[in-house]
Write a protein that holds these residues in place. Sequence first.
Motif, PDB file in Angstrom:
ATOM      1  N   TYR A 142     -89.164   4.693 -43.073  1.00 36.54           N
ATOM      2  CA  TYR A 142     -88.155   4.606 -44.120  1.00 36.54           C
ATOM      3  C   TYR A 142     -86.798   5.086 -43.602  1.00 36.54           C
ATOM      4  N   ARG A 143     -85.782   4.301 -43.871  1.00 34.64           N
ATOM      5  CA  ARG A 143     -84.418   4.724 -43.505  1.00 34.64           C
ATOM      6  C   ARG A 143     -84.024   5.962 -44.301  1.00 34.64           C
ATOM      7  N   TYR A 144     -84.455   6.003 -45.541  1.00 37.98           N
ATOM      8  CA  TYR A 144     -84.189   7.155 -46.403  1.00 37.98           C
ATOM      9  C   TYR A 144     -85.521   7.731 -46.853  1.00 37.98           C
ATOM     10  N   GLY A 145     -85.686   9.024 -46.668  1.00 42.27           N
ATOM     11  CA  GLY A 145     -86.902   9.667 -47.123  1.00 42.27           C
ATOM     12  C   GLY A 145     -86.872   9.855 -48.626  1.00 42.27           C
ATOM     13  N   LEU A 146     -87.809  10.625 -49.122  1.00 40.91           N
ATOM     14  CA  LEU A 146     -87.746  10.983 -50.528  1.00 40.91           C
ATOM     15  C   LEU A 146     -86.376  11.603 -50.792  1.00 40.91           C
ATOM     16  N   PHE A 147     -85.825  11.363 -51.968  1.00 40.63           N
ATOM     17  CA  PHE A 147     -84.455  11.776 -52.272  1.00 40.63           C
ATOM     18  C   PHE A 147     -84.199  13.250 -51.961  1.00 40.63           C
ATOM     19  N   LYS A 148     -82.951  13.542 -51.670  1.00 39.44           N
ATOM     20  CA  LYS A 148     -82.502  14.923 -51.503  1.00 39.44           C
ATOM     21  C   LYS A 148     -82.135  15.449 -52.881  1.00 39.44           C
ATOM     22  N   GLN A 149     -82.804  16.499 -53.295  1.00 40.95           N
ATOM     23  CA  GLN A 149     -82.610  17.039 -54.643  1.00 40.95           C
ATOM     24  C   GLN A 149     -81.437  18.020 -54.672  1.00 40.95           C
ATOM     25  N   LYS A 150     -80.511  17.790 -55.598  1.00 39.75           N
ATOM     26  CA  LYS A 150     -79.444  18.743 -55.887  1.00 39.75           C
ATOM     27  C   LYS A 150     -79.575  19.168 -57.338  1.00 39.75           C
ATOM     28  N   ILE A 151     -79.368  20.449 -57.595  1.00 36.56           N
ATOM     29  CA  ILE A 151     -79.369  20.952 -58.968  1.00 36.56           C
ATOM     30  C   ILE A 151     -77.921  21.165 -59.384  1.00 36.56           C
ATOM     31  N   ILE A 152     -77.483  20.399 -60.356  1.00 38.62           N
ATOM     32  CA  ILE A 152     -76.109  20.470 -60.853  1.00 38.62           C
ATOM     33  C   ILE A 152     -76.161  20.754 -62.348  1.00 38.62           C
ATOM     34  N   GLY A 154     -77.999  22.725 -63.784  1.00 36.93           N
ATOM     35  CA  GLY A 154     -79.402  22.851 -64.163  1.00 36.93           C
ATOM     36  C   GLY A 154     -80.200  21.566 -64.080  1.00 36.93           C
ATOM     37  N   TYR A 155     -79.521  20.451 -63.890  1.00 34.46           N
ATOM     38  CA  TYR A 155     -80.195  19.160 -63.856  1.00 34.46           C
ATOM     39  C   TYR A 155     -80.528  18.741 -62.425  1.00 34.46           C
ATOM     40  N   GLN A 156     -81.661  18.082 -62.264  1.00 37.90           N
ATOM     41  CA  GLN A 156     -81.969  17.464 -60.980  1.00 37.90           C
ATOM     42  C   GLN A 156     -81.112  16.221 -60.794  1.00 37.90           C
ATOM     43  N   CYS A 157     -80.449  16.136 -59.664  1.00 31.86           N
ATOM     44  CA  CYS A 157     -79.725  14.926 -59.281  1.00 31.86           C
ATOM     45  C   CYS A 157     -80.287  14.467 -57.939  1.00 31.86           C
ATOM     46  N   GLU A 158     -80.392  13.164 -57.769  1.00 38.18           N
ATOM     47  CA  GLU A 158     -80.998  12.621 -56.558  1.00 38.18           C
ATOM     48  C   GLU A 158     -79.931  12.038 -55.647  1.00 38.18           C
ATOM     49  N   LEU A 159     -79.923  12.483 -54.408  1.00 38.04           N
ATOM     50  CA  LEU A 159     -79.031  11.959 -53.386  1.00 38.04           C
ATOM     51  C   LEU A 159     -79.876  11.348 -52.266  1.00 38.04           C
ATOM     52  N   PRO A 160     -79.321  10.399 -51.532  1.00 35.96           N
ATOM     53  CA  PRO A 160     -80.091   9.803 -50.431  1.00 35.96           C
ATOM     54  C   PRO A 160     -80.415  10.834 -49.356  1.00 35.96           C
ATOM     55  N   ASP A 161     -81.622  10.771 -48.848  1.00 33.41           N
ATOM     56  CA  ASP A 161     -82.018  11.633 -47.739  1.00 33.41           C
ATOM     57  C   ASP A 161     -81.915  10.808 -46.463  1.00 33.41           C
ATOM     58  N   SER A 162     -80.737  10.826 -45.885  1.00 34.63           N
ATOM     59  CA  SER A 162     -80.445   9.979 -44.731  1.00 34.63           C
ATOM     60  C   SER A 162     -80.851  10.697 -43.448  1.00 34.63           C
ATOM     61  N   TRP A 163     -82.150  10.836 -43.256  1.00 30.73           N
ATOM     62  CA  TRP A 163     -82.676  11.692 -42.192  1.00 30.73           C
ATOM     63  C   TRP A 163     -82.505  11.085 -40.800  1.00 30.73           C
ATOM     64  N   LEU A 164     -82.174   9.804 -40.727  1.00 26.33           N
ATOM     65  CA  LEU A 164     -82.059   9.142 -39.431  1.00 26.33           C
ATOM     66  C   LEU A 164     -80.622   9.031 -38.921  1.00 26.33           C
ATOM     67  N   ASP A 165     -79.693   9.730 -39.555  1.00 26.24           N
ATOM     68  CA  ASP A 165     -78.285   9.604 -39.155  1.00 26.24           C
ATOM     69  C   ASP A 165     -78.072   9.877 -37.673  1.00 26.24           C
TER      70      ASP A 165
END
Length: 800
Positions: A142-152, A154-165
Amino acid sequence: MELTKEQFIQDFEKTLTDKYAKPLIQAGQQEIFQSLADVVKSYYAPIWQEDLAYKDESQKKQAYYFSIEFLPGQMLKSNLLNLGIMDTVREALSDLNVSLDELAEVEPDMAIGNGGLGRLASCFMDSLASKGLPGNGNGIRYRYGLFKQKIIDGYQCELPDSWLDNGNPWEVRRPEQAVEVTFGGEVWLEDDGKGSLKPHYRDQERVLAVPYDNPMVGYENSTVNNMCLWRSEIPEDLDVRFQNLDYMNQTAQLSAELYPDDSNYDGRLLRLKQEYFFVSAGLQRILKHYKKHIKAPISQIHEYVAVHINDTHPALCVPEFMRLLIDDWGLAWEQAWEITVKVMSYTNHTILPEAMEKWPEDMVQNLLPRVYQIILEIDRRRTKDLLPKVGPTLVHSTRIVKDGQIHMAHLSIIGSHSTNGVAKLHSDLIKDVVLHDFYTIYPERFNNKTNGIAERRWLQISNEKLSSLIDETIGRAWRHDLNELVLLKNYKDNPDFLSQLQAVKKADKVRLAEVIKERNDIEVNTEAIFDVQVKRLHAYKRQLLNVLHIMKLYFDIKDDPSIDIYPRVFIFGSKAAPGYHYAKSIIKAINEIANLINNDTDVAGRLKIVFMENYNVSLAEYIIPAADVSEQISLASKEASGTSNMKLMLNGALTMATLDGANIEIKDAVGDENIFIFGLTKDEVYDYYARGDYNAHDIYKSNPVLNRILNAFRDGTIPNIANEGPEIFASLTTYNDEYFVLRDFDDYVRAQAEVEALYRDQTAWTKASLANIANAGRFSSDRTVQEYADDIWYIKANKA
């Protein structure tokens, strides 16, 4: 391998200069890491080459573990440890004023997995190599793994997990072994003039599958297995007329994202395409290798190849293998089917109905027309064969194709010789309840293989202080055989050892406290009980039960600020699926409760709640060694096994547990006095289901403690959850509390009081902690994969 500091420094400095044309003093952390990775790769490459050649020459049977996800985490320390050069490299780097620990943080997690399923697959990869067993992984790069979680807010926000950069330094691209995978179009059968029907295709979508091989280095041995991850690309010879932007995007999407949103038709279609993509590519590569290297007819392939279906995502292995054997190798149906069943095996990972994959017939027919024909024929032939033997009721309940859907678990069971659960309770539920009709028909195919964990990752790497203490106490044999930890029992009354064990735990808590301060800006008391719940956020895992208990403690303090409550730090690490609204509401509630309690002067630091964002393998390596209490509180009968329970136990945490999944086996291992058991049993849960008389609203009305806590979710006591609070309240009252949270609450409170009482006696607590560590041997994934090897795959270790 043998390596001196001087040789390593020479190799490292030369590699850095060759790669980046600069001396160490001018290099950045990324450049230093990449150079170190290249050096490590140069050390295991000859071993890998030799082992690949040995496997081909010996022609021993190999297993292929097909999994939609893997969750290896960072690989640098794992490779150093398994090569036996961790200490040498650390000391050599230190001489160069480079910290190995800081350098290791540069590497992104290879986070191409979601949670337990992917982490288990990675533990198996580690254990197969470390046991010298010829076992390979097969998945998607996968180019992007499971999403990168940010808490903003108090809410979960999903960002791309671009682990292959910055690339993956461990992988090797093998374009010469690419294969083609096709979708859609039309297919029809014509007589070939020799009495066989041959498929003919038109207007298919073509995709090139390119393998990226990732070495799985065995622990201090000469085995290096392969985890093959497939990337989707456009075939070089594709007609330029078809190379439009839509086609290019669709092709890239196949290996772009783990678990794309399946809330609409296009998302579900993409998931199905992904499943077929890595199944077809993997099986094609296996058969090409067989043709090139194995000196035996295809009819004997089951003596050389075992294919494992890890959960239902790779269930298409069954019809795709049939397609390849019949269409490409010219086998008759009966022979192809006999071979397929012998080659295939399947692990069921769930009893939740919503997790039992089903695909609409028309979707499969349109996307995979030839595979669809084969699925229908498997179902037709089986029905015809079984009807006179077992009757229509059993046949219908176990059909692959029914009610307009294709049932992937049914396909996996029918097309394989083995179906296993992953803990004794889970396997019993499969046989007795969930898949009982299949068990009636195929009792010999069902077995249990309790999950395990790779102690190299979860003790030797993540908890070096405890590992060193164990070495000093009982020697190093446990590093090759975790059952040797039982020798620690001889030290349960040794005050010096218990004191050292306490010191190790304290150091791990201090280390985690520093991470919490850095990432969450929260100061925590390292003398407090570290109460940990780290796992996917799902209603059945009942993070909510933990939250209700926290609110009880908070109200106890508010009612009497002078109350004697032993300090606690409640640590959560969890991601909710992007489309799982209820789970995300619970995350919001946890964070707002944390804000409320952490800043209340009446609490005076006695309670702290920490939600650590973006929980992954690397973060787990900080949290798990520091835990005092391991929360394993799913509703009995819902968790297939669990593996965080094993990791935490191995690191000396005491388990707060329902009698669910592998908790039961942990209880059997450590003894009733070294675990905290509460809640309904599986039988009691099923009795409620049978009677249909559970009434959560009555509990809410009659229990004043729960009444006050639940009201806090809707009356403004907990701030900033105007939408989420009433939703949670309604789920537990109006909608009758699906996972019996309220029913188990009082017993959970009782068990938590026992935790506090025992922790106040540090000697007694440390003895219980030691009992957990000493009895963790049976939960090694080395044991688990050896059982798979002996009982399911029939593979043997390559060499010493």
